[in-house]
Write a protein that holds these residues in place. Structure first.
Motif, short mmCIF file in Angstrom:
data_model
loop_
_atom_site.label_atom_id
_atom_site.label_comp_id
_atom_site.label_asym_id
_atom_site.label_seq_id
_atom_site.Cartn_x
_atom_site.Cartn_y
_atom_site.Cartn_z
N ALA A 1 0.83 -1.21 0.00
CA ALA A 1 0.00 0.00 0.00
C ALA A 1 0.86 1.26 0.00
CB ALA A 1 -0.92 -0.01 1.22
N PHE A 2 1.95 1.24 0.75
CA PHE A 2 2.85 2.39 0.80
C PHE A 2 3.49 2.63 -0.57
CE2 PHE A 2 6.86 4.54 1.64
CZ PHE A 2 6.52 5.49 2.60
N MET A 3 3.97 1.57 -1.20
CA MET A 3 4.61 1.73 -2.51
C MET A 3 3.60 2.16 -3.57
SD MET A 3 7.58 -1.18 -2.85
CE MET A 3 6.44 -2.55 -2.94
N ALA A 4 2.39 1.63 -3.49
CA ALA A 4 1.37 2.03 -4.46
C ALA A 4 1.04 3.51 -4.31
CB ALA A 4 0.11 1.18 -4.28
N GLY A 5 0.97 3.99 -3.07
CA GLY A 5 0.72 5.41 -2.85
C GLY A 5 1.85 6.28 -3.38
N LEU A 6 3.08 5.85 -3.18
CA LEU A 6 4.23 6.59 -3.72
C LEU A 6 4.15 6.72 -5.24
CD1 LEU A 6 7.45 5.45 -1.81
CD2 LEU A 6 6.67 7.79 -2.15
N LEU A 7 3.85 5.61 -5.90
CA LEU A 7 3.79 5.63 -7.37
C LEU A 7 2.58 6.41 -7.87
CD1 LEU A 7 4.77 1.92 -8.12
CD2 LEU A 7 6.24 3.94 -8.13
N LEU A 8 1.48 6.35 -7.15
CA LEU A 8 0.27 7.03 -7.59
C LEU A 8 0.39 8.55 -7.45
CD1 LEU A 8 -2.68 6.77 -8.55
CD2 LEU A 8 -3.35 6.63 -6.15
N HIS A 9 1.03 9.00 -6.39
CA HIS A 9 1.08 10.44 -6.10
C HIS A 9 2.44 11.06 -6.42
CE1 HIS A 9 -2.83 10.30 -4.18
NE2 HIS A 9 -2.43 9.31 -3.41
N ARG A 10 3.30 10.35 -7.12
CA ARG A 10 4.60 10.93 -7.41
C ARG A 10 4.44 12.11 -8.35
NH1 ARG A 10 7.73 9.76 -12.07
NH2 ARG A 10 6.54 8.69 -13.69
N LEU A 11 5.33 13.08 -8.21
CA LEU A 11 5.30 14.27 -9.05
C LEU A 11 6.32 14.12 -10.17
CD1 LEU A 11 5.12 17.10 -6.36
CD2 LEU A 11 3.25 16.06 -7.64
N ARG A 12 5.91 14.51 -11.37
CA ARG A 12 6.83 14.50 -12.49
C ARG A 12 7.66 15.80 -12.50
NH1 ARG A 12 2.47 11.69 -13.35
NH2 ARG A 12 2.54 9.77 -14.56
N ASN A 13 8.57 15.90 -13.42
CA ASN A 13 9.52 17.02 -13.39
C ASN A 13 8.83 18.37 -13.52
OD1 ASN A 13 11.64 15.33 -13.07
ND2 ASN A 13 12.28 15.32 -15.21
N GLU A 14 7.80 18.47 -14.40
CA GLU A 14 7.13 19.76 -14.56
C GLU A 14 6.44 20.19 -13.27
OE1 GLU A 14 6.75 17.24 -16.57
OE2 GLU A 14 7.28 17.86 -18.61
N GLN A 15 5.82 19.22 -12.58
CA GLN A 15 5.16 19.56 -11.33
C GLN A 15 6.17 19.98 -10.27
OE1 GLN A 15 3.11 15.71 -11.28
NE2 GLN A 15 1.22 16.87 -10.97
N LYS A 16 7.33 19.30 -10.23
CA LYS A 16 8.35 19.67 -9.26
C LYS A 16 8.86 21.08 -9.53
CE LYS A 16 9.92 14.91 -8.73
NZ LYS A 16 11.02 13.96 -8.96
N VAL A 17 9.10 21.41 -10.82
CA VAL A 17 9.58 22.74 -11.17
C VAL A 17 8.54 23.79 -10.82
CG1 VAL A 17 10.26 24.22 -13.09
CG2 VAL A 17 11.16 21.90 -12.93
N HIS A 18 7.27 23.47 -11.10
CA HIS A 18 6.19 24.41 -10.80
C HIS A 18 6.10 24.66 -9.30
CE1 HIS A 18 2.41 26.50 -11.17
NE2 HIS A 18 1.83 25.66 -10.31
N ASN A 19 6.18 23.59 -8.50
CA ASN A 19 6.11 23.75 -7.05
C ASN A 19 7.29 24.56 -6.53
OD1 ASN A 19 3.83 22.25 -7.11
ND2 ASN A 19 4.73 20.39 -6.27
N LEU A 20 8.49 24.28 -7.05
CA LEU A 20 9.66 25.05 -6.63
C LEU A 20 9.53 26.51 -7.02
CD1 LEU A 20 12.57 22.55 -7.40
CD2 LEU A 20 11.66 23.19 -5.16
#
Length: 425
Positions: free
Chosen positions: A349-368
């Motif tokens: 369940a923990f690994m599935a949540g990590l993969l489901l909610h992971r941020l891609r590069n564009e989202q990381k750049v946008h958040n930063l």
């Protein structure tokens, strides 16, 4: 007298003519018995030869079927032995963590071919490590009920054969990782094999610290996957390995408590042996569950996942912590088994949540960028307030020369995202 003899001779000829037709008038009928006799005499050796050919063909078919059956039986036998020596289910779990690390370390697009090669190489290295573990523990496994039917203690395969299998598959897996991914991933795989087979395995018979060493072994595969995808390791890469490290402690503590008699018979040194009441074992499990509580928040704060994973991971860890707390309040096989099964549900369940909610590069750049903009606004407001205060101070002391604003030390490294300070002349 003569007339009587002539009459008898004529009667005999008439009877013979009735039984055997005249060859002049009935040539085909008269020659049929001769032809049938010749045919029967000539076909006797040919039928005997045909029968011998059929018998030889049948014998050859039986021999081929027996050989095919023996080959298929041998393949089935050794395939089953290799499956058990590799501990296929445990190796599949290792492959799953490595694959999750690969996906987390990938950018916007996951390289499917690279993912498959990483999983295949990890599977082969894990199979090699598990096989070497059983080669070194033949005598110990023979003393335990749950392991005495393994291929080596039961004599279904020789130790030399198992060692050759482990060496070949381990070398092939490491070479595949080095060829298709990079040297860092191959080095992590090789070091993990050495750590598991040549450090953790003998340590199980020496000191209870083997559980913590085994936890390190289990935490390396997601690092391997991340390194295979991104060719380097960052702070974000430590989230899943940390979860695996802390998760393994309550998982194996519960298992060692449930199977302590079996482990004692096998000659293994486990933490639960010096804890007859189970209290210390339960407290160690609870402590490591508490260590996992902030991991979801770290994953969000470090830009690896969205905020939803922080909530989900906290709820999952709280459930496992409640199971560990019940084990602390009432150390018994029932509560230990409940915590063990809870740990089996927690990890996927923990690994599935990590993969489901992971941020891609564009989202990381946008958040930063949003964080940088917010910090810039806050810094600008603070700077204006500071300038107003300075101006008031200078107004009160007109005799002094106007000095430059203070140096904004926060705008230099390690905070390059803050605005550059502006000095007024």
């Amino acid at each position: 007298m003569w007339r009587g003899g002539a009459t008898a001779a004529s009667a005999a000829r008439a009877l013979r003519s009735r039984l055997l037709p005249d060859p002049i008038h009935y040539p085909a009928t008269s020659l049929a018995p001769i032809a049938s006799a010749r045919t029967s005499s000539s076909s006797a050796p040919s039928s005997a030869a045909a029968n011998s050919v059929v018998e030889e063909a049948a014998a050859a078919a039986v021999s081929v079927s027996q050989q095919a059956g023996s080959v298929s039986d041998a393949l089935r036998h050794y395939g089953r032995c290799y499956w058990e020596l590799s501990k296929a289910r445990l190796s599949a779990l290792v492959v799953a963590t490595s694959g999750a690390g690969y996906v987390l370390g990938s950018g916007n697009i996951v390289d499917i071919a690279g993912l498959c090669c990483t999983c295949a190489g990890t599977m082969m290295v894990a199979a090699s490590a598990n096989t070497l573990n059983q080669v070194f523990e033949i005598k110990n496994d023979a003393k335990m009920k749950r392991t005495m039917r393994r291929p080596l203690p039961s004599g279904r395969i020789s130790p030399a054969h198992a060692a050759m299998w482990a060496t070949s598959v381990g070398a092939a897996g490491t070479a595949l990782l080095a060829w298709q991914t990079n040297g860092l991933a191959a080095g992590l795989a090789a070091s993990n094999l050495v750590l598991y087979a040549f450090v953790y395995t003998p340590l199980k018979q020496i000191h209870p610290v083997n559980t913590w060493v085994g936890a390190v072994v289990g935490a390396i595969p997601p690092l391997l996957g991340w390194a295979a995808a991104s060719t380097d390791l960052s702070l974000n890469a430590m989230i899943l390995p940390a979860a695996l490290y802390f998760w393994q402690i309550p998982h194996f503590m519960a298992l060692a408590y449930l199977c302590r008699d079996d482990y004692l018979a096998g000659g293994y040194r486990m933490f639960s042996f010096a804890d007859p009441t189970g209290k210390r074992t339960a407290w160690v499990s609870l402590r490591n569950c508490l260590y996992m509580l902030p991991l979801g928040l770290f994953a969000y704060n470090w830009g690896l996942t969205s905020e939803w994973f922080g909530l989900e991971a906290s709820l999952l860890t709280m459930g496992l912590t409640i199971g560990a707390l019940s084990f602390v309040l009432e150390p018994s096989p029932k509560t230990a088994r409940r915590m063990f099964y809870g740990s089996l549900l927690y990890l996927p369940a923990f690994m599935a949540g990590l993969l489901l909610h992971r941020l891609r590069n564009e989202q990381k750049v946008h958040n930063l960028a949003e964080k940088s903009e917010l910090n810039g606004v806050l810094y600008g407001a603070d700077l204006q307030d500071e300038e107003r205060a300075k101006q008031k101070c200078e107004d009160r002391k007109p005799s002094r020369a106007q000095s430059r604003p203070p140096v904004a030390y926060a705008s230099v490294a390690p905070f390059p995202f803050l605005p550059v300070p502006i000095y007024e002349s």
